[in-house]
Design a protein around this motif. Sequence first.
Motif, PDB file in Angstrom:
ATOM      1  N   ALA A 174      12.465   7.943 106.232  1.00  0.00           N
ATOM      2  CA  ALA A 174      11.628   8.646 107.246  1.00  0.00           C
ATOM      3  C   ALA A 174      10.121   8.010 106.853  1.00  0.00           C
ATOM      4  CB  ALA A 174      11.568  10.211 106.695  1.00  0.00           C
ATOM      5  N   ILE A 175       9.676   7.536 105.730  1.00  0.00           N
ATOM      6  CA  ILE A 175       8.402   6.746 105.184  1.00  0.00           C
ATOM      7  C   ILE A 175       8.488   5.559 106.225  1.00  0.00           C
ATOM      8  CG2 ILE A 175       7.076   5.775 103.682  1.00  0.00           C
ATOM      9  CD1 ILE A 175       7.785   8.047 101.652  1.00  0.00           C
ATOM     10  N   ALA A 176       9.331   4.820 106.099  1.00  0.00           N
ATOM     11  CA  ALA A 176       9.720   3.581 106.807  1.00  0.00           C
ATOM     12  C   ALA A 176       9.449   3.905 108.455  1.00  0.00           C
ATOM     13  CB  ALA A 176      10.942   2.956 106.250  1.00  0.00           C
ATOM     14  N   GLY A 177      10.180   4.961 108.792  1.00  0.00           N
ATOM     15  CA  GLY A 177      10.300   5.103 110.245  1.00  0.00           C
ATOM     16  C   GLY A 177       8.628   5.705 110.696  1.00  0.00           C
ATOM     17  N   ALA A 178       8.085   6.360 109.890  1.00  0.00           N
ATOM     18  CA  ALA A 178       6.775   6.791 110.121  1.00  0.00           C
ATOM     19  C   ALA A 178       5.548   5.657 110.209  1.00  0.00           C
ATOM     20  CB  ALA A 178       6.267   7.939 109.215  1.00  0.00           C
ATOM     21  N   GLU A 179       6.051   4.677 109.382  1.00  0.00           N
ATOM     22  CA  GLU A 179       5.138   3.579 109.250  1.00  0.00           C
ATOM     23  C   GLU A 179       5.243   2.788 110.590  1.00  0.00           C
ATOM     24  OE1 GLU A 179       5.829   1.534 105.657  1.00  0.00           O
ATOM     25  OE2 GLU A 179       4.391   3.051 104.549  1.00  0.00           O
ATOM     26  N   ALA A 180       6.524   2.554 110.861  1.00  0.00           N
ATOM     27  CA  ALA A 180       6.976   1.859 112.075  1.00  0.00           C
ATOM     28  C   ALA A 180       6.569   2.486 113.334  1.00  0.00           C
ATOM     29  CB  ALA A 180       8.434   1.362 112.180  1.00  0.00           C
ATOM     30  N   ALA A 181       6.456   3.652 113.396  1.00  0.00           N
ATOM     31  CA  ALA A 181       6.155   4.236 114.736  1.00  0.00           C
ATOM     32  C   ALA A 181       4.701   4.320 114.878  1.00  0.00           C
ATOM     33  CB  ALA A 181       6.523   5.875 114.552  1.00  0.00           C
ATOM     34  N   ALA A 182       3.917   4.339 113.540  1.00  0.00           N
ATOM     35  CA  ALA A 182       2.311   4.197 113.373  1.00  0.00           C
ATOM     36  C   ALA A 182       1.976   3.053 113.830  1.00  0.00           C
ATOM     37  CB  ALA A 182       1.680   4.601 112.168  1.00  0.00           C
ATOM     38  N   GLU A 183       2.608   1.915 113.569  1.00  0.00           N
ATOM     39  CA  GLU A 183       2.264   0.387 114.042  1.00  0.00           C
ATOM     40  C   GLU A 183       2.619   0.427 115.458  1.00  0.00           C
ATOM     41  OE1 GLU A 183       4.679  -2.079 111.324  1.00  0.00           O
ATOM     42  OE2 GLU A 183       3.465  -1.631 109.753  1.00  0.00           O
ATOM     43  N   ALA A 184       3.544   1.014 116.183  1.00  0.00           N
ATOM     44  CA  ALA A 184       4.050   0.876 117.591  1.00  0.00           C
ATOM     45  C   ALA A 184       3.024   1.717 118.318  1.00  0.00           C
ATOM     46  CB  ALA A 184       5.523   1.233 117.737  1.00  0.00           C
ATOM     47  N   GLY A 185       2.448   2.430 117.616  1.00  0.00           N
ATOM     48  CA  GLY A 185       1.484   3.343 118.538  1.00  0.00           C
ATOM     49  C   GLY A 185       2.248   4.616 119.310  1.00  0.00           C
ATOM     50  N   GLY A 186       3.365   4.839 118.259  1.00  0.00           N
ATOM     51  CA  GLY A 186       4.559   6.004 119.183  1.00  0.00           C
ATOM     52  C   GLY A 186       4.335   7.412 118.427  1.00  0.00           C
ATOM     53  N   GLY A 187       3.231   7.626 117.816  1.00  0.00           N
ATOM     54  CA  GLY A 187       3.074   9.042 117.067  1.00  0.00           C
ATOM     55  C   GLY A 187       3.283   8.898 115.595  1.00  0.00           C
ATOM     56  N   LYS A 188       3.551   9.957 115.193  1.00  0.00           N
ATOM     57  CA  LYS A 188       3.932  10.306 113.713  1.00  0.00           C
ATOM     58  C   LYS A 188       5.116   9.704 113.026  1.00  0.00           C
ATOM     59  CE  LYS A 188       0.929  14.119 113.117  1.00  0.00           C
ATOM     60  NZ  LYS A 188       0.600  15.458 112.700  1.00  0.00           N
ATOM     61  N   GLY A 189       6.283   9.826 113.740  1.00  0.00           N
ATOM     62  CA  GLY A 189       7.487   9.296 113.427  1.00  0.00           C
ATOM     63  C   GLY A 189       8.367  10.616 112.966  1.00  0.00           C
ATOM     64  N   PRO A 190       9.422  10.209 112.302  1.00  0.00           N
ATOM     65  CA  PRO A 190      10.262  11.389 111.899  1.00  0.00           C
ATOM     66  C   PRO A 190       9.776  12.150 110.891  1.00  0.00           C
ATOM     67  CG  PRO A 190      11.157   9.313 110.918  1.00  0.00           C
ATOM     68  CD  PRO A 190       9.817   8.800 111.882  1.00  0.00           C
ATOM     69  N   HIS A 191      10.396  13.563 110.719  1.00  0.00           N
ATOM     70  CA  HIS A 191       9.918  14.456 109.670  1.00  0.00           C
ATOM     71  C   HIS A 191      10.451  13.941 108.342  1.00  0.00           C
ATOM     72  CE1 HIS A 191       9.363  17.933 107.462  1.00  0.00           C
ATOM     73  NE2 HIS A 191      10.714  18.154 107.170  1.00  0.00           N
ATOM     74  N   ILE A 192       9.525  13.933 107.274  1.00  0.00           N
ATOM     75  CA  ILE A 192       9.933  13.544 105.823  1.00  0.00           C
ATOM     76  C   ILE A 192      10.645  14.722 105.132  1.00  0.00           C
ATOM     77  CG2 ILE A 192       9.164  12.710 103.557  1.00  0.00           C
ATOM     78  CD1 ILE A 192       7.012  11.155 105.138  1.00  0.00           C
ATOM     79  N   PRO A 193      11.873  14.724 104.994  1.00  0.00           N
ATOM     80  CA  PRO A 193      12.756  16.071 104.461  1.00  0.00           C
ATOM     81  C   PRO A 193      12.493  15.968 102.777  1.00  0.00           C
ATOM     82  CG  PRO A 193      14.145  14.169 104.962  1.00  0.00           C
ATOM     83  CD  PRO A 193      12.845  13.753 105.328  1.00  0.00           C
ATOM     84  N   TYR A 194      11.247  16.312 102.213  1.00  0.00           N
ATOM     85  CA  TYR A 194      10.985  16.202 100.812  1.00  0.00           C
ATOM     86  C   TYR A 194      11.348  17.518 100.299  1.00  0.00           C
ATOM     87  CZ  TYR A 194       6.663  18.755 101.730  1.00  0.00           C
ATOM     88  OH  TYR A 194       5.742  19.755 102.260  1.00  0.00           O
TER      89      TYR A 194
END
Length: 213
Positions: free
Chosen positions: A154-174
């Motif tokens: 989820a962290i990797a997805g959130a970072e990818a989404a941020a770099e692409a300018g597409g929002g926060k990305g997936p929820h992190i199920p901690y």
Amino acid sequence: RVRDLLAPPNPPGDAPRADVALREDGSGHTALVGATTVEARDADHLVAVIDAGKARRATEATSANATSSRSHAVLKICVGPRQRAPEAPEDPQDRRAKPWRKERQAGPVVGTLVLVDCAGSERKEDSAHHTADRRREGAEINSSLHALKECLRAIAGAEAAAEAGGGKGPHIPYRTSPLTRVLADSFTRPRARVAVLATVSPGATDTEHSLHT
């Protein structure tokens, strides 16, 4: 269960120590209620504290390792400004003078380093000759490692989404595992950084373990 490895064992006959309780506040911060905090005087003292915790860690012999870790270990090191000892007043009998107070005012934490030593995951073949308790431990270890993996994804997805300018990305199920709840700040704080170190072996007999890692 979350056990305090820095708490000395109770004398024989006393009730066992209570587990550390996880409490989450409104901001999402997870507090470890009942965990021992030690102020390290220097580097040698810090190493001694770590060694004391390692000595109390649960280990068992398995088909893969003679002293296999049967738990995850988490060490949180908080770094703050050096605290200066109070200066003595001119008149030692004048206890009304504020510098005479021996208490030190704790400064703000400027950084936190969280080190995690995860127990190794186990395949079905590894636990074929284990007792029921060992198999239960193995299942809990695998479940918590899966939860950790999902958080890292989820962290990797959130970072990818941020770099692409597409929002926060997936929820992190901690919240799915005690391990990931303990590590919640590492997943949710904006300035937190996470790195993973994997242990593998070049030996042919360990190929499946390395690939699984």
